[in-house]
Design an enzyme around this catalytic site. Sequence first.
Site, mmCIF file in Angstrom:
data_model
loop_
_atom_site.group_PDB
_atom_site.id
_atom_site.type_symbol
_atom_site.label_atom_id
_atom_site.label_comp_id
_atom_site.label_asym_id
_atom_site.label_seq_id
_atom_site.Cartn_x
_atom_site.Cartn_y
_atom_site.Cartn_z
ATOM 1 N N CYS A 168 0.764 -1.200 0.055
ATOM 2 C CA CYS A 168 0.042 -0.171 0.038
ATOM 3 C C CYS A 168 0.851 1.062 -0.026
ATOM 4 O O CYS A 168 0.343 2.426 -0.290
ATOM 5 C CB CYS A 168 -1.039 -0.015 1.312
ATOM 6 S SG CYS A 168 -1.934 -1.404 1.197
ATOM 7 N N ASN A 221 -10.168 0.347 0.403
ATOM 8 C CA ASN A 221 -8.744 0.234 0.173
ATOM 9 C C ASN A 221 -8.185 -0.394 -1.063
ATOM 10 O O ASN A 221 -8.333 -1.389 -1.212
ATOM 11 C CB ASN A 221 -8.347 -0.645 1.537
ATOM 12 C CG ASN A 221 -6.653 -0.568 1.535
ATOM 13 O OD1 ASN A 221 -5.948 -0.301 0.655
ATOM 14 N ND2 ASN A 221 -6.309 -1.038 2.735
ATOM 15 N N HIS A 228 -2.826 7.309 3.261
ATOM 16 C CA HIS A 228 -3.183 5.932 2.711
ATOM 17 C C HIS A 228 -4.668 5.639 2.879
ATOM 18 O O HIS A 228 -5.169 5.651 4.134
ATOM 19 C CB HIS A 228 -2.259 4.904 2.881
ATOM 20 C CG HIS A 228 -3.012 3.544 2.502
ATOM 21 N ND1 HIS A 228 -3.479 3.303 1.330
ATOM 22 C CD2 HIS A 228 -3.169 2.352 3.262
ATOM 23 C CE1 HIS A 228 -3.711 1.941 1.229
ATOM 24 N NE2 HIS A 228 -3.604 1.405 2.341
HETATM 25 O O1 UT7 Z 1 -3.599 -1.277 3.589
HETATM 26 C C1 UT7 Z 1 -2.715 -1.736 4.682
HETATM 27 C C2 UT7 Z 1 -3.325 -1.523 5.583
HETATM 28 N N1 UT7 Z 1 -4.513 -2.209 6.203
HETATM 29 C C3 UT7 Z 1 -5.048 -1.680 7.519
HETATM 30 O O2 UT7 Z 1 -4.677 -0.446 7.657
HETATM 31 C C4 UT7 Z 1 -6.121 -2.234 7.849
HETATM 32 C C5 UT7 Z 1 -5.886 -2.175 9.581
HETATM 33 N N2 UT7 Z 1 -7.008 -2.763 10.427
HETATM 34 C C6 UT7 Z 1 -8.206 -2.422 10.436
HETATM 35 O O3 UT7 Z 1 -8.512 -1.369 9.658
HETATM 36 C C7 UT7 Z 1 -9.192 -2.921 11.563
HETATM 37 O O4 UT7 Z 1 -8.324 -3.837 12.338
HETATM 38 C C8 UT7 Z 1 -10.327 -3.932 10.963
HETATM 39 C C9 UT7 Z 1 -11.144 -2.970 10.348
HETATM 40 C C10 UT7 Z 1 -9.706 -4.722 9.871
HETATM 41 C C11 UT7 Z 1 -10.847 -4.523 12.046
HETATM 42 O O5 UT7 Z 1 -11.388 -3.604 13.063
HETATM 43 P P1 UT7 Z 1 -11.325 -3.790 14.495
HETATM 44 O O6 UT7 Z 1 -11.962 -2.785 15.132
HETATM 45 O O7 UT7 Z 1 -9.793 -4.027 14.763
HETATM 46 O O8 UT7 Z 1 -11.852 -5.136 14.776
HETATM 47 P P2 UT7 Z 1 -11.437 -6.504 15.294
HETATM 48 O O9 UT7 Z 1 -10.608 -7.042 14.319
HETATM 49 O O10 UT7 Z 1 -11.078 -6.354 16.573
HETATM 50 O O11 UT7 Z 1 -12.944 -7.240 15.526
HETATM 51 C C12 UT7 Z 1 -14.047 -6.938 16.338
HETATM 52 C C13 UT7 Z 1 -14.814 -7.950 16.064
HETATM 53 C C14 UT7 Z 1 -14.604 -9.290 16.112
HETATM 54 O O12 UT7 Z 1 -15.472 -10.144 16.781
HETATM 55 P P3 UT7 Z 1 -15.278 -10.620 18.159
HETATM 56 O O13 UT7 Z 1 -14.108 -11.582 18.147
HETATM 57 O O14 UT7 Z 1 -15.443 -9.455 19.186
HETATM 58 O O15 UT7 Z 1 -16.666 -11.497 18.541
HETATM 59 C C15 UT7 Z 1 -14.269 -9.849 14.782
HETATM 60 O O16 UT7 Z 1 -14.605 -11.243 14.554
HETATM 61 O O17 UT7 Z 1 -15.740 -7.719 14.899
HETATM 62 C C16 UT7 Z 1 -15.683 -8.988 14.255
HETATM 63 N N3 UT7 Z 1 -15.483 -8.833 12.711
HETATM 64 C C17 UT7 Z 1 -16.542 -8.362 12.025
HETATM 65 N N4 UT7 Z 1 -18.016 -8.433 12.227
HETATM 66 C C18 UT7 Z 1 -18.633 -8.275 11.327
HETATM 67 C C19 UT7 Z 1 -14.267 -8.746 11.842
HETATM 68 N N5 UT7 Z 1 -14.551 -8.455 10.820
HETATM 69 C C20 UT7 Z 1 -16.126 -8.203 10.641
HETATM 70 C C21 UT7 Z 1 -17.188 -7.822 9.647
HETATM 71 N N6 UT7 Z 1 -18.352 -7.875 9.934
HETATM 72 N N7 UT7 Z 1 -16.373 -7.569 8.512
#
Ligand code: UT7
Length: 330
Positions: A110, A278, A248
């Site tokens: 990225c 993204n 980004h």
């Molecule tokens: O381009 C390169 C760089 N990439 C990035 O910068 C991405 C960086 N990371 C992020 O943007 C975030 O970490 C995410 C958007 C990927 C995830 O957001 P988060 O607030 O960190 O959520 P999380 O991974 O802590 O997940 C929270 C909950 C989990 O459920 P439990 O374990 O709390 O029951 C996940 O399983 O949300 C769940 N979850 C979803 N729920 C509904 C993860 N993805 C989804 C989804 N829909 N798409």
Amino acid sequence: MTIAGLGAYLPERVVTNDDLAATGLDTSDEWIRSRTGIVQRHYAAPEQATSDLALEAGKAALADAGLGTDDVAAVIVATTTPDHMVPGTAPLVAAALGTEVGAFDVQAACSGFVYALRVGTALALAEDAPVLVIGAETLSRIVDPRDRGVSILFGDGAGAVVVVPDETGRIGPFSLGADGRDPSMLWTATGGTRAPVSHQVVDDRSHFLTMRGGDVYRNAVSRMAAASRDVLEQAGLTIDDVDLFIGHQANVRILDAVAQRVGIEPARCHVTVGQHGNTSAASVPLALADARDGGRLRPGDTVLLTAFGAGLTWGACLLTWNPTTGGGNA
Ligand code: UT7
């Protein structure tokens, strides 16, 4: 050095959050919007690959600069989703443009566009001729449609600039960095030379992109903020001197956190992640084009770009938006 032309290409097909939820993925528009700011993304048509997207953006940038293919000394494509493992994507784009000048890819995930802009600027200076720098991605092809933590984030598209060596503007200083100690934070584990494609790989679905979202998030915020501060310090400027900040476009929460750390208010930030998702190496030039098209760039503006991606890689640069060359800067 000046950006004399700027072009963008987004595939026609728009995929909303509801569209993804309707595929059976356990997600919702509400979750995606609140956690990422993403509302929709574009997906390439089945017959389109990254070079096709890159070609459209490249042609638009050349037309914007009022330049022809023959004026260009090199074609650089930043991509992490090449048409093929071999050859690179840039030679395909150059051939489609009708040129045999040097053409090569930059793979910095990225951060690829900021890296490619660094290389392209140096090359344009060395050759004393314009260089076409493109960021292009077809990420929809490498995400696992069953992986809700990853597939909802990414989209396809391309953005391009023509870098021209002249005295009227400035591109730089740059700050680039990388830390490859833990590539598994964001990677495709297989399909390369360490673990080539096999039936097992496909059965395991390990050829798809995987990510440890929280770790990537934390690194994205700290690295983009540090790189931004570094270029300001190198230039002897403060954040108050920046007219437009383009980070980004991965997640609106990441962009807000970076902006807060560097001390810039939302009015001076341009955000397109809601509409594009993204798009990896395409995200910064797509956002730049969107800012230009929306009338958010004025002659003489100081623009701060920063990016972060797999590798890990990161980078930032300053540039002066200069309307005196090319057709698109006005
Ligand atoms: O381009 C390169 C760089 N990439 C990035 O910068 C991405 C960086 N990371 C992020 O943007 C975030 O970490 C995410 C958007 C990927 C995830 O957001 P988060 O607030 O960190 O959520 P999380 O991974 O802590 O997940 C929270 C909950 C989990 O459920 P439990 O374990 O709390 O029951 C996940 O399983 O949300 C769940 N979850 C979803 N729920 C509904 C993860 N993805 C989804 C989804 N829909 N798409």
